[in-house]
Design a protein around this motif. Sequence first.
Motif, short mmCIF file in Angstrom:
data_model
loop_
_atom_site.label_atom_id
_atom_site.label_comp_id
_atom_site.label_asym_id
_atom_site.label_seq_id
_atom_site.Cartn_x
_atom_site.Cartn_y
_atom_site.Cartn_z
N PHE A 6 -11.79 -1.96 12.00
CA PHE A 6 -10.69 -1.40 11.23
C PHE A 6 -9.58 -2.42 10.99
CE2 PHE A 6 -12.58 2.34 13.35
CZ PHE A 6 -12.94 3.04 12.21
N SER A 7 -9.94 -3.68 11.02
CA SER A 7 -8.94 -4.72 10.76
C SER A 7 -8.69 -4.83 9.26
CB SER A 7 -9.43 -6.06 11.31
OG SER A 7 -8.47 -7.05 11.05
N VAL A 8 -7.40 -4.90 8.89
CA VAL A 8 -7.00 -5.00 7.49
C VAL A 8 -5.98 -6.12 7.38
CG1 VAL A 8 -5.97 -3.80 5.52
CG2 VAL A 8 -7.36 -2.53 7.16
N ASP A 9 -6.03 -6.85 6.27
CA ASP A 9 -5.05 -7.91 6.03
C ASP A 9 -3.65 -7.29 6.03
OD1 ASP A 9 -3.75 -10.23 5.30
OD2 ASP A 9 -4.05 -9.87 3.16
N PRO A 10 -2.78 -7.67 6.97
CA PRO A 10 -1.46 -7.02 7.08
C PRO A 10 -0.60 -7.15 5.84
CG PRO A 10 -1.57 -8.98 8.47
CD PRO A 10 -2.95 -8.72 8.00
N GLU A 15 1.97 -4.27 1.38
CA GLU A 15 2.28 -4.04 -0.04
C GLU A 15 1.82 -2.65 -0.48
OE1 GLU A 15 1.43 -6.05 -4.45
OE2 GLU A 15 0.55 -6.92 -2.63
N ALA A 16 0.60 -2.27 -0.09
CA ALA A 16 0.06 -0.98 -0.50
C ALA A 16 0.85 0.17 0.12
CB ALA A 16 -1.42 -0.88 -0.09
N ALA A 17 1.17 0.05 1.41
CA ALA A 17 1.91 1.12 2.09
C ALA A 17 3.32 1.26 1.52
CB ALA A 17 1.97 0.84 3.59
N SER A 18 3.96 0.15 1.20
CA SER A 18 5.30 0.18 0.62
C SER A 18 5.29 0.87 -0.73
CB SER A 18 5.87 -1.23 0.48
OG SER A 18 6.02 -1.84 1.75
N ASP A 19 4.31 0.50 -1.56
CA ASP A 19 4.20 1.12 -2.88
C ASP A 19 3.97 2.63 -2.75
OD1 ASP A 19 4.56 -1.32 -4.04
OD2 ASP A 19 2.43 -1.68 -4.43
N PHE A 20 3.09 3.00 -1.83
CA PHE A 20 2.78 4.42 -1.65
C PHE A 20 4.00 5.19 -1.14
CE2 PHE A 20 1.23 8.05 0.78
CZ PHE A 20 0.34 8.62 -0.11
N ALA A 43 -7.65 2.55 10.34
CA ALA A 43 -7.20 1.19 10.06
C ALA A 43 -5.67 1.11 10.10
CB ALA A 43 -7.72 0.73 8.70
N ILE A 44 -5.02 2.14 9.58
CA ILE A 44 -3.55 2.16 9.58
C ILE A 44 -3.04 2.27 11.02
CG2 ILE A 44 -1.52 3.45 8.83
CD1 ILE A 44 -3.11 4.33 6.38
N ILE A 45 -3.68 3.14 11.81
CA ILE A 45 -3.27 3.32 13.20
C ILE A 45 -3.48 2.03 13.98
CG2 ILE A 45 -3.80 4.53 15.34
CD1 ILE A 45 -4.49 6.98 13.62
N ASN A 46 -4.61 1.38 13.73
CA ASN A 46 -4.90 0.13 14.43
C ASN A 46 -3.85 -0.93 14.09
OD1 ASN A 46 -6.68 -1.76 15.95
ND2 ASN A 46 -6.89 -2.72 13.92
N ALA A 47 -3.47 -1.01 12.81
CA ALA A 47 -2.45 -1.98 12.41
C ALA A 47 -1.10 -1.64 13.03
CB ALA A 47 -2.34 -1.99 10.88
N LEU A 48 -0.82 -0.36 13.13
CA LEU A 48 0.45 0.05 13.72
C LEU A 48 0.51 -0.29 15.21
CD1 LEU A 48 3.01 1.47 12.73
CD2 LEU A 48 2.01 3.65 13.38
N PRO A 55 6.40 -8.76 10.04
CA PRO A 55 7.67 -8.37 9.41
C PRO A 55 7.53 -7.26 8.36
CG PRO A 55 7.52 -10.76 9.57
CD PRO A 55 6.18 -10.21 9.99
N GLY A 56 8.22 -6.16 8.61
CA GLY A 56 8.26 -5.05 7.65
C GLY A 56 7.09 -4.10 7.71
N LEU A 57 6.03 -4.46 8.45
CA LEU A 57 4.82 -3.64 8.42
C LEU A 57 5.04 -2.28 9.10
CD1 LEU A 57 1.87 -3.43 7.61
CD2 LEU A 57 1.23 -4.45 9.81
N GLU A 58 5.70 -2.26 10.27
CA GLU A 58 5.88 -1.00 10.98
C GLU A 58 6.68 0.00 10.12
OE1 GLU A 58 6.83 -0.19 15.46
OE2 GLU A 58 8.75 -0.30 14.39
#
Length: 539
Positions: A6-10, A15-20, A43-48, A55-58
């Motif tokens: 579930f690894s995703v390019d942060p 960018e996708a989460a911010s737009d959404f 994947a989102i939970i894993n990134a969190l 920077p800015g992802l959380e």
Amino acid sequence: MDDEEFSVDPSQLLEAASDFAHQLGALSDASSQEFLTRYPLPAIINALQTKADYPGLENALVDCLERIFRTKYGASLIPLYMPFVLVGLGADSQKVRRLACIAISCLLENTDKRIAVQLVLQQGVYPLLLSCLIDGDEQVATASTDAIKNLAGYPEGMGIVFPESVNEATHLGSLAAKCSSLGRVRVLALIVRLFSISSSVASEVSKSNLLSLMEAEVKNRNDTLVSLSVLELLSDFLSLVLLSNLCLIMKLAEVQHSAEFLSRTSLLQLLSSLICDGAAESILRSRAMLIAGRLLSKENAFAFIDEPSFRIVLEAIDRRFEFLESQDADECECALEALGQIGSSFQGATLVLSTSPTTARHVVHAAFDRQQHGAQLAALHSLANISGETRIQTTTVLNNTAEDNLRSLIYEKASKTSKLTPSGLLLSVLQQDSETRIAGYRLVTALVARPWFLMEIISRPEIIDLVTNTYTETNKIGMEARHRCCEAIYRAFTSSTKLIGDPAFAGMASKLEEAIRRGPYGARKHAEAQPLVMTADRF
């Protein structure tokens, strides 16, 4: 959860989460489903969990998930990811804790209520919500309160929020006893919110003796900030008792606990005691006065509060005036404002003017005392309230005793000044600054319903000239107050068959008619620019 799977390019996810998260308007289930198809929830939970320091992802992921969970589709996924929610409720990140609390609210609001409550019980969610309430930051505490309120709103959840045994760790009374001062205030705020849900929940709050915690905190004056916070909560609670939809839409028997609580815990007596306490902080006495005034200002207050309780508050404020007028200007203004609030209702005004000695004497004295501008302003507005400016026309004039006292107080005050008459006092008020004039307009608007005062006003051409002068006021509030004043004088004048036919007042009536016709704002004669034609200067 396999990190590799579930690894995703942060950067891409950011960018996708911010737009959404920043899409305009309400999100549809289809939008949430489409986004989660591209970026699965694991994947989102894993990134969190693993890349929150990016920077800015959380922030972006939290905002994104909040919007997803608020859709029915997103809420339907929450039961599948309860382990994540449980971890989130205890996370170090306040943003994640807030998100987890919101997830519980969404679960309760958008899924099968019985299943959702069972899940909350089985997963041990409630103690974690309480921890968020006590230990979280302000936003976390607010989100936790909302979740607990949702839980208590269902019969299946009431047993969780209101355990039978006071020895339960989750009993709110026991919890408050172990909390810091901030924690206790938050628990009390939760109790007030719970009381507002429904009659059945309010009954549980009352039966659990939770509202006595509020009374105990008011009595404990070791921490002024806590006492102030609790006084505000007390005000909110008392307003709920008198004004909430419970009292309007449910039968009296179903809301009897409200009136019983007011009587049983003697909160008005408690407020009165605080008002009289010379050792208490001035700010506490001031807040107690204003809260009592706010409570007793409601027209339906007499349905829940007996007259002796009203009088106890009035007597407490009356006694404080022995110390206020020369010592504490702010507290004096609060006392005057409180009397004005109480006097805004018909029954409250009747009591303020009928006590012996009449409590309104302080208001009349301060209203025409130019030595203390703030106190005079507060008193003028209060006297306008007592005289009926905020009441409907049929309740402006009070009973004979109250009216006689009002008239005597004003004439007595005038006789002790160089103005000699009530019209002289009002003329002095209307010749002061804009704020004072506005208060004066309100007072004239109310008092002019009395024939004796009407004669004072229409017999003083200077007053009529002032209130009909369209150039006097330059701001909206002042213009409207002046116009209402003109309307009130003219209405009272034309209602008198004796005066309307008197040719001596024909000119005054014409001035009022013209001022009313012009309206409150524009219509000033020659207000627009005028062309100027003149002979050229020549050498």
